[in-house]
Design a protein around this motif. Structure first.
Motif, PDB file in Angstrom:
ATOM      1  N   PRO A  64      18.220 -15.544 -14.332  1.00 45.70           N
ATOM      2  CA  PRO A  64      19.023 -16.508 -13.575  1.00 45.70           C
ATOM      3  C   PRO A  64      19.652 -15.934 -12.314  1.00 45.70           C
ATOM      4  O   PRO A  64      19.987 -16.683 -11.398  1.00 45.70           O
ATOM      5  N   GLU A  65      19.808 -14.616 -12.238  1.00 39.88           N
ATOM      6  CA  GLU A  65      20.416 -14.000 -11.058  1.00 39.88           C
ATOM      7  C   GLU A  65      19.373 -13.485 -10.064  1.00 39.88           C
ATOM      8  O   GLU A  65      19.733 -12.947  -9.011  1.00 39.88           O
ATOM      9  N   ALA A  66      18.100 -13.639 -10.371  1.00 36.05           N
ATOM     10  CA  ALA A  66      17.053 -13.098  -9.505  1.00 36.05           C
ATOM     11  C   ALA A  66      16.971 -13.872  -8.192  1.00 36.05           C
ATOM     12  O   ALA A  66      17.304 -15.057  -8.118  1.00 36.05           O
ATOM     13  N   ASP A  67      16.501 -13.191  -7.165  1.00 35.59           N
ATOM     14  CA  ASP A  67      16.364 -13.783  -5.839  1.00 35.59           C
ATOM     15  C   ASP A  67      15.179 -14.752  -5.837  1.00 35.59           C
ATOM     16  O   ASP A  67      14.048 -14.370  -6.161  1.00 35.59           O
ATOM     17  N   THR A  68      15.422 -15.991  -5.460  1.00 38.76           N
ATOM     18  CA  THR A  68      14.373 -17.011  -5.454  1.00 38.76           C
ATOM     19  C   THR A  68      13.890 -17.333  -4.037  1.00 38.76           C
ATOM     20  O   THR A  68      13.159 -18.298  -3.837  1.00 38.76           O
ATOM     21  N   ALA A  69      14.273 -16.511  -3.059  1.00 37.39           N
ATOM     22  CA  ALA A  69      13.923 -16.812  -1.665  1.00 37.39           C
ATOM     23  C   ALA A  69      12.415 -16.874  -1.454  1.00 37.39           C
ATOM     24  O   ALA A  69      11.921 -17.726  -0.696  1.00 37.39           O
ATOM     25  N   LEU A  70      11.656 -16.000  -2.111  1.00 36.82           N
ATOM     26  CA  LEU A  70      10.208 -15.978  -1.904  1.00 36.82           C
ATOM     27  C   LEU A  70       9.558 -17.272  -2.367  1.00 36.82           C
ATOM     28  O   LEU A  70       8.791 -17.890  -1.626  1.00 36.82           O
ATOM     29  N   GLY A 128       5.923  -2.781  -9.947  1.00 29.55           N
ATOM     30  CA  GLY A 128       4.702  -2.296  -9.324  1.00 29.55           C
ATOM     31  C   GLY A 128       3.458  -3.017  -9.784  1.00 29.55           C
ATOM     32  O   GLY A 128       2.343  -2.576  -9.498  1.00 29.55           O
ATOM     33  N   LEU A 129       3.627  -4.135 -10.475  1.00 26.18           N
ATOM     34  CA  LEU A 129       2.491  -4.880 -11.021  1.00 26.18           C
ATOM     35  C   LEU A 129       2.243  -6.187 -10.266  1.00 26.18           C
ATOM     36  O   LEU A 129       1.610  -7.095 -10.764  1.00 26.18           O
ATOM     37  N   LYS A 130       2.767  -6.261  -9.055  1.00 22.30           N
ATOM     38  CA  LYS A 130       2.488  -7.353  -8.115  1.00 22.30           C
ATOM     39  C   LYS A 130       3.074  -8.679  -8.564  1.00 22.30           C
ATOM     40  O   LYS A 130       2.487  -9.751  -8.360  1.00 22.30           O
ATOM     41  N   SER A 131       4.254  -8.628  -9.144  1.00 25.52           N
ATOM     42  CA  SER A 131       4.893  -9.866  -9.596  1.00 25.52           C
ATOM     43  C   SER A 131       5.178 -10.796  -8.428  1.00 25.52           C
ATOM     44  O   SER A 131       5.046 -12.019  -8.552  1.00 25.52           O
ATOM     45  N   SER A 132       5.566 -10.253  -7.287  1.00 26.87           N
ATOM     46  CA  SER A 132       5.858 -11.098  -6.126  1.00 26.87           C
ATOM     47  C   SER A 132       4.599 -11.780  -5.606  1.00 26.87           C
ATOM     48  O   SER A 132       4.617 -12.971  -5.274  1.00 26.87           O
ATOM     49  N   ARG A 185       6.531 -11.658   3.777  1.00 26.93           N
ATOM     50  CA  ARG A 185       7.015 -10.930   4.958  1.00 26.93           C
ATOM     51  C   ARG A 185       8.298 -11.557   5.487  1.00 26.93           C
ATOM     52  O   ARG A 185       9.239 -10.851   5.859  1.00 26.93           O
ATOM     53  N   GLU A 186       8.335 -12.868   5.544  1.00 24.54           N
ATOM     54  CA  GLU A 186       9.489 -13.542   6.141  1.00 24.54           C
ATOM     55  C   GLU A 186      10.774 -13.322   5.347  1.00 24.54           C
ATOM     56  O   GLU A 186      11.854 -13.218   5.928  1.00 24.54           O
ATOM     57  N   VAL A 187      10.653 -13.226   4.022  1.00 22.27           N
ATOM     58  CA  VAL A 187      11.875 -13.030   3.226  1.00 22.27           C
ATOM     59  C   VAL A 187      12.141 -11.558   2.937  1.00 22.27           C
ATOM     60  O   VAL A 187      13.144 -11.211   2.306  1.00 22.27           O
ATOM     61  N   GLY A 188      11.232 -10.673   3.388  1.00 18.43           N
ATOM     62  CA  GLY A 188      11.501  -9.241   3.314  1.00 18.43           C
ATOM     63  C   GLY A 188      11.275  -8.585   1.978  1.00 18.43           C
ATOM     64  O   GLY A 188      11.885  -7.553   1.700  1.00 18.43           O
ATOM     65  N   VAL A 189      10.362  -9.117   1.135  1.00 21.58           N
ATOM     66  CA  VAL A 189      10.122  -8.482  -0.154  1.00 21.58           C
ATOM     67  C   VAL A 189       8.986  -7.465  -0.093  1.00 21.58           C
ATOM     68  O   VAL A 189       8.659  -6.844  -1.095  1.00 21.58           O
ATOM     69  N   THR A 190       8.370  -7.300   1.076  1.00 18.76           N
ATOM     70  CA  THR A 190       7.258  -6.378   1.204  1.00 18.76           C
ATOM     71  C   THR A 190       7.314  -5.703   2.565  1.00 18.76           C
ATOM     72  O   THR A 190       7.792  -6.276   3.540  1.00 18.76           O
ATOM     73  N   PRO A 222      11.470   0.820 -18.136  1.00 18.95           N
ATOM     74  CA  PRO A 222      12.525  -0.189 -17.989  1.00 18.95           C
ATOM     75  C   PRO A 222      13.154  -0.223 -16.601  1.00 18.95           C
ATOM     76  O   PRO A 222      13.792  -1.206 -16.235  1.00 18.95           O
ATOM     77  N   GLU A 223      12.991   0.826 -15.815  1.00 20.63           N
ATOM     78  CA  GLU A 223      13.581   0.859 -14.476  1.00 20.63           C
ATOM     79  C   GLU A 223      12.832  -0.105 -13.551  1.00 20.63           C
ATOM     80  O   GLU A 223      11.713  -0.524 -13.825  1.00 20.63           O
ATOM     81  N   GLN A 224      13.472  -0.426 -12.420  1.00 16.39           N
ATOM     82  CA  GLN A 224      12.850  -1.244 -11.393  1.00 16.39           C
ATOM     83  C   GLN A 224      12.746  -0.446 -10.098  1.00 16.39           C
ATOM     84  O   GLN A 224      13.569   0.432  -9.828  1.00 16.39           O
ATOM     85  N   ALA A 225      11.717  -0.771  -9.310  1.00 13.41           N
ATOM     86  CA  ALA A 225      11.550  -0.156  -7.984  1.00 13.41           C
ATOM     87  C   ALA A 225      11.050  -1.244  -7.047  1.00 13.41           C
ATOM     88  O   ALA A 225       9.926  -1.732  -7.197  1.00 13.41           O
ATOM     89  N   PHE A 226      11.888  -1.639  -6.095  1.00  7.94           N
ATOM     90  CA  PHE A 226      11.532  -2.734  -5.197  1.00  7.94           C
ATOM     91  C   PHE A 226      10.697  -2.199  -4.034  1.00  7.94           C
ATOM     92  O   PHE A 226      11.067  -1.219  -3.375  1.00  7.94           O
ATOM     93  N   SER A 227       9.568  -2.874  -3.771  1.00  7.21           N
ATOM     94  CA  SER A 227       8.635  -2.419  -2.739  1.00  7.21           C
ATOM     95  C   SER A 227       9.305  -2.291  -1.386  1.00  7.21           C
ATOM     96  O   SER A 227       9.018  -1.359  -0.615  1.00  7.21           O
ATOM     97  N   ALA A 228      10.201  -3.221  -1.075  1.00  7.92           N
ATOM     98  CA  ALA A 228      10.843  -3.215   0.239  1.00  7.92           C
ATOM     99  C   ALA A 228      11.740  -2.000   0.437  1.00  7.92           C
ATOM    100  O   ALA A 228      12.098  -1.667   1.569  1.00  7.92           O
ATOM    101  N   ASP A 229      12.108  -1.323  -0.666  1.00 10.07           N
ATOM    102  CA  ASP A 229      12.988  -0.157  -0.574  1.00 10.07           C
ATOM    103  C   ASP A 229      12.229   1.159  -0.564  1.00 10.07           C
ATOM    104  O   ASP A 229      12.844   2.233  -0.556  1.00 10.07           O
ATOM    105  N   ALA A 230      10.894   1.103  -0.564  1.00  9.15           N
ATOM    106  CA  ALA A 230      10.097   2.328  -0.655  1.00  9.15           C
ATOM    107  C   ALA A 230      10.271   3.189   0.593  1.00  9.15           C
ATOM    108  O   ALA A 230      10.520   2.699   1.693  1.00  9.15           O
ATOM    109  N   ASP A 231      10.123   4.502   0.403  1.00 11.16           N
ATOM    110  CA  ASP A 231      10.232   5.469   1.495  1.00 11.16           C
ATOM    111  C   ASP A 231       8.920   5.460   2.286  1.00 11.16           C
ATOM    112  O   ASP A 231       7.984   6.211   1.991  1.00 11.16           O
ATOM    113  N   VAL A 232       8.857   4.611   3.301  1.00  4.91           N
ATOM    114  CA  VAL A 232       7.621   4.436   4.058  1.00  4.91           C
ATOM    115  C   VAL A 232       7.252   5.709   4.810  1.00  4.91           C
ATOM    116  O   VAL A 232       6.076   6.096   4.873  1.00  4.91           O
TER     117      VAL A 232
END
Length: 285
Positions: free
Chosen positions: A51-57, A92-96, A129-134, A176-186
């Protein structure tokens, strides 16, 4: 005006963060999107169980699909979108990508229009791209989810370089941890670009198992993830890699070999799935 669609998750062969070329394969874990359109002029999203997840995408994907495929005259559509998923978020399983694909197709179903799958995929990538999840746009991940099988892509141009149906057994371990793609060390990922070039060549030659294993070692180093889960499977698995920007790992190979690897991965915290690839991609009901 209701629509419902499904899209599979995917595992990584080549992470596109290094050189903007990527490769992925669809796996049999699924996300479902249900869209109901009305004349409210507003899109409201909900993610089942989060219920608290970002629904912008998913909201943006509905808006883009309406803009692209709706024929509503002066009427401004809105509605609701709800996703349910077997795919853990930020693993990392392409949920977005799966959510975007399912949402675009469900919206098109609600509008009563048939769409080209790659065009629909590119629309979801635009929304991401527009909502910044990748960072890359994830056309590699999105295309494998939309089309099924393996895809190799140029993410800078959203160009499909290869698509092949494959039938593999697949083992997935999601910590159990999460790693958001947009936060990766490019910047760190771009340091392994010469290795990524080799991985891309291997993928275009159809040497997917070797490609993903080389990718896994390179990106574990670039992103700071342990290589021990990969070493657990070598040399017996066909291929094993960190998936996306982590924290999940995926392996392909003989089912008995993967079952033995599962026993090792299950000692660690998290969830494992012994599943298969998907030759069919996204679909509407």
């Amino acid at each position: 005006m209701d629509g419902r669609a499904h899209a599979p998750a995917a595992g990584t062969i080549l992470n596109a963060l290094a050189n903007e070329r990527g490769a992925a394969f669809a796996i049999d874990l699924e996300t479902t999107a249900t869209v109901s359109l009305d004349d409210s002029r507003e899109v409201r999203g909900e993610i089942d169980g989060a219920p608290e997840a970002d629904t912008a995408l998913i909201e943006r994907c509905v808006e883009l699909a309406i803009e692209e495929y709706g024929d509503c005259g002066e009427r401004s559509l809105g509605g609701t979108v709800r996703t349910e998923s077997e795919v853990p978020l930020a693993a990392g399983l392409k949920s977005s990508s799966a959510a975007a694909n399912a949402t675009v197709l469900a919206t098109c179903a609600a509008l009563g229009v048939d769409v080209d799958l790659l065009d629909a995929c590119r629309l979801g990538v635009r929304g991401a791209r527009e909502v910044g999840v990748t960072v890359t746009g994830a056309f590699d991940d999105a295309s494998s989810s939309m089309l099924g099988g393996v895809t190799v892509t140029d993410n800078a141009e959203d160009e499909l370089l290869a698509n092949e149906a494959v039938e593999w057994d697949v083992l997935v371990w999601a910590p159990p941890e999460q790693a958001f793609s947009a936060d990766a060390d490019v910047a760190s990922c771009r340091k392994v670009a010469p290795v990524a070039d080799v991985v891309c060549d291997l993928a275009l030659q159809g040497r997917y198992g070797r490609a993903m294993t080389v990718n896994g070692f390179a990106f574990c180093g670039a992103l700071g993830f342990p290589t021990e889960p990969m070493l657990d499977g070598l040399p017996d698995v066909r291929g094993v890699s960190l998936s996306g920007t982590g924290p999940s790992y995926v392996a392909i190979g003989e089912r008995q070999v993967l079952a033995e690897l599962r026993e090792q991965w299950e000692v660690r915290d998290g969830t494992t799935w012994l599943t298969t690839t998907r030759t069919e991609g996204a679909r509407t009901e």
